[in-house]
Design a protein around this motif. Structure first.
Motif, PDB file in Angstrom:
ATOM      1  N   GLY A  83       0.824  -1.214   0.000  1.00 17.61           N
ATOM      2  CA  GLY A  83       0.000   0.000   0.000  1.00 17.61           C
ATOM      3  C   GLY A  83       0.851   1.253   0.000  1.00 17.61           C
ATOM      4  O   GLY A  83       0.545   2.233  -0.690  1.00 17.61           O
ATOM      5  N   LEU A  84       1.939   1.244   0.751  1.00 14.83           N
ATOM      6  CA  LEU A  84       2.847   2.386   0.799  1.00 14.83           C
ATOM      7  C   LEU A  84       3.514   2.610  -0.555  1.00 14.83           C
ATOM      8  O   LEU A  84       3.662   3.749  -1.003  1.00 14.83           O
ATOM      9  N   ALA A  85       3.900   1.535  -1.218  1.00 17.19           N
ATOM     10  CA  ALA A  85       4.530   1.654  -2.541  1.00 17.19           C
ATOM     11  C   ALA A  85       3.559   2.245  -3.555  1.00 17.19           C
ATOM     12  O   ALA A  85       3.937   3.105  -4.366  1.00 17.19           O
ATOM     13  N   VAL A  86       2.303   1.830  -3.504  1.00 16.06           N
ATOM     14  CA  VAL A  86       1.288   2.365  -4.424  1.00 16.06           C
ATOM     15  C   VAL A  86       1.062   3.843  -4.140  1.00 16.06           C
ATOM     16  O   VAL A  86       0.987   4.659  -5.061  1.00 16.06           O
ATOM     17  N   LEU A  87       0.991   4.200  -2.863  1.00 15.28           N
ATOM     18  CA  LEU A  87       0.802   5.597  -2.486  1.00 15.28           C
ATOM     19  C   LEU A  87       1.988   6.442  -2.929  1.00 15.28           C
ATOM     20  O   LEU A  87       1.823   7.546  -3.438  1.00 15.28           O
ATOM     21  N   GLN A  88       3.196   5.930  -2.757  1.00 12.24           N
ATOM     22  CA  GLN A  88       4.393   6.660  -3.155  1.00 12.24           C
ATOM     23  C   GLN A  88       4.419   6.868  -4.668  1.00 12.24           C
ATOM     24  O   GLN A  88       4.784   7.943  -5.146  1.00 12.24           O
ATOM     25  N   GLN A  89       4.017   5.866  -5.420  1.00 17.24           N
ATOM     26  CA  GLN A  89       3.991   5.992  -6.880  1.00 17.24           C
ATOM     27  C   GLN A  89       2.961   7.043  -7.295  1.00 17.24           C
ATOM     28  O   GLN A  89       3.218   7.860  -8.173  1.00 17.24           O
ATOM     29  N   SER A  90       1.820   7.028  -6.641  1.00 20.00           N
ATOM     30  CA  SER A  90       0.776   8.008  -6.937  1.00 20.00           C
ATOM     31  C   SER A  90       1.261   9.424  -6.612  1.00 20.00           C
ATOM     32  O   SER A  90       1.037  10.352  -7.386  1.00 20.00           O
ATOM     33  N   ASN A  91       1.931   9.578  -5.479  1.00 20.51           N
ATOM     34  CA  ASN A  91       2.471  10.889  -5.101  1.00 20.51           C
ATOM     35  C   ASN A  91       3.528  11.363  -6.091  1.00 20.51           C
ATOM     36  O   ASN A  91       3.605  12.547  -6.401  1.00 20.51           O
ATOM     37  N   ALA A  92       4.349  10.449  -6.585  1.00 20.83           N
ATOM     38  CA  ALA A  92       5.380  10.813  -7.556  1.00 20.83           C
ATOM     39  C   ALA A  92       4.747  11.307  -8.859  1.00 20.83           C
ATOM     40  O   ALA A  92       5.215  12.283  -9.453  1.00 20.83           O
ATOM     41  N   LEU A  93       3.669  10.657  -9.294  1.00 22.14           N
ATOM     42  CA  LEU A  93       2.984  11.093 -10.515  1.00 22.14           C
ATOM     43  C   LEU A  93       2.371  12.479 -10.321  1.00 22.14           C
ATOM     44  O   LEU A  93       2.474  13.342 -11.197  1.00 22.14           O
ATOM     45  N   MET A  94       1.748  12.696  -9.158  1.00 18.11           N
ATOM     46  CA  MET A  94       1.146  14.004  -8.898  1.00 18.11           C
ATOM     47  C   MET A  94       2.230  15.081  -8.808  1.00 18.11           C
ATOM     48  O   MET A  94       2.031  16.204  -9.267  1.00 18.11           O
ATOM     49  N   SER A  95       3.370  14.751  -8.234  1.00 19.61           N
ATOM     50  CA  SER A  95       4.472  15.704  -8.137  1.00 19.61           C
ATOM     51  C   SER A  95       4.986  16.065  -9.528  1.00 19.61           C
ATOM     52  O   SER A  95       5.236  17.244  -9.820  1.00 19.61           O
ATOM     53  N   GLN A  96       5.132  15.074 -10.386  1.00 20.49           N
ATOM     54  CA  GLN A  96       5.573  15.332 -11.766  1.00 20.49           C
ATOM     55  C   GLN A  96       4.584  16.249 -12.472  1.00 20.49           C
ATOM     56  O   GLN A  96       4.974  17.199 -13.147  1.00 20.49           O
ATOM     57  N   LEU A  97       3.293  15.963 -12.303  1.00 16.01           N
ATOM     58  CA  LEU A  97       2.260  16.748 -12.970  1.00 16.01           C
ATOM     59  C   LEU A  97       2.259  18.178 -12.448  1.00 16.01           C
ATOM     60  O   LEU A  97       2.178  19.134 -13.220  1.00 16.01           O
ATOM     61  N   THR A  98       2.384  18.331 -11.143  1.00 14.12           N
ATOM     62  CA  THR A  98       2.388  19.669 -10.538  1.00 14.12           C
ATOM     63  C   THR A  98       3.605  20.466 -10.981  1.00 14.12           C
ATOM     64  O   THR A  98       3.486  21.634 -11.372  1.00 14.12           O
ATOM     65  N   GLN A  99       4.772  19.852 -10.927  1.00 17.04           N
ATOM     66  CA  GLN A  99       5.994  20.565 -11.311  1.00 17.04           C
ATOM     67  C   GLN A  99       6.000  20.905 -12.795  1.00 17.04           C
ATOM     68  O   GLN A  99       6.408  22.004 -13.186  1.00 17.04           O
TER      69      GLN A  99
END
Length: 161
Positions: free
Chosen positions: A76-92
């Motif tokens: 679950g943590l790995a999935v959450l981290q991957q989701s956060n990384a995608l959102m960070s890429q999109l935001t930046q």
């Protein structure tokens, strides 16, 4: 007395008498308790199982259950981290909209430049839309100033005259 072997894919008998097969093939608390009761029912009365053996089995089961829970939490943590990384890429990368960037064209490997029109996530990476081309964010080599010329507010500059 002969006791047949069991497998993790064997149907499990429920208290109502029906049988079901676990879709996840995991041994849970109920399966362990059924196994324990079955072991007690079929033990040799002349040589009963020692209490220490049952305690050791319970400890092993508890350890296994804890490891499975930890594994589920890590997944679950790995999935959450991957989701956060995608959102960070999109935001930046959304900060680049309206700016001119230099990039390496993924098709020709030639350096080019253009205005970023939009940003999207495609196959897990941020992709910039530049002049109807999709350019991966990793191909950007330089970010230049905004593509629109900067204009001064004429009302504020003319108020002094």
């Amino acid at each position: 007395m002969n006791v047949s072997g069991t497998s993790s894919t064997d149907p499990v008998s429920t208290p109502g008498g029906s049988t079901s097969t676990s879709s996840s093939n995991k041994l849970g608390k109920d399966a362990f308790m059924n196994l324990l009761v079955t072991q007690l029912k079929h033990q040799d009365p002349m040589a009963p199982t020692e209490n220490q053996e049952f305690i050791a089995q319970l400890a092993q089961f508890s350890s296994l259950e804890g490891i499975q829970e930890l594994n589920d939490n890590m997944l679950g943590l790995a999935v959450l981290q991957q989701s956060n990384a995608l959102m960070s890429q999109l935001t930046q990368s959304s900060d680049l909209i309206g700016k001119t960037v230099k990039y390496i064209d993924p098709n020709t490997n030639a350096e080019a430049s253009g205005d970023v029109e939009s940003v999207k996530i495609k196959d897990g990476i941020a992709v910039l839309n530049i002049g109807s081309k999709d350019i991966p964010l990793g191909n950007v080599t330089e970010v230049l100033a905004s593509s629109e010329p900067v204009t001064e507010d004429t009302e504020n500059s003319s108020s002094g005259s």
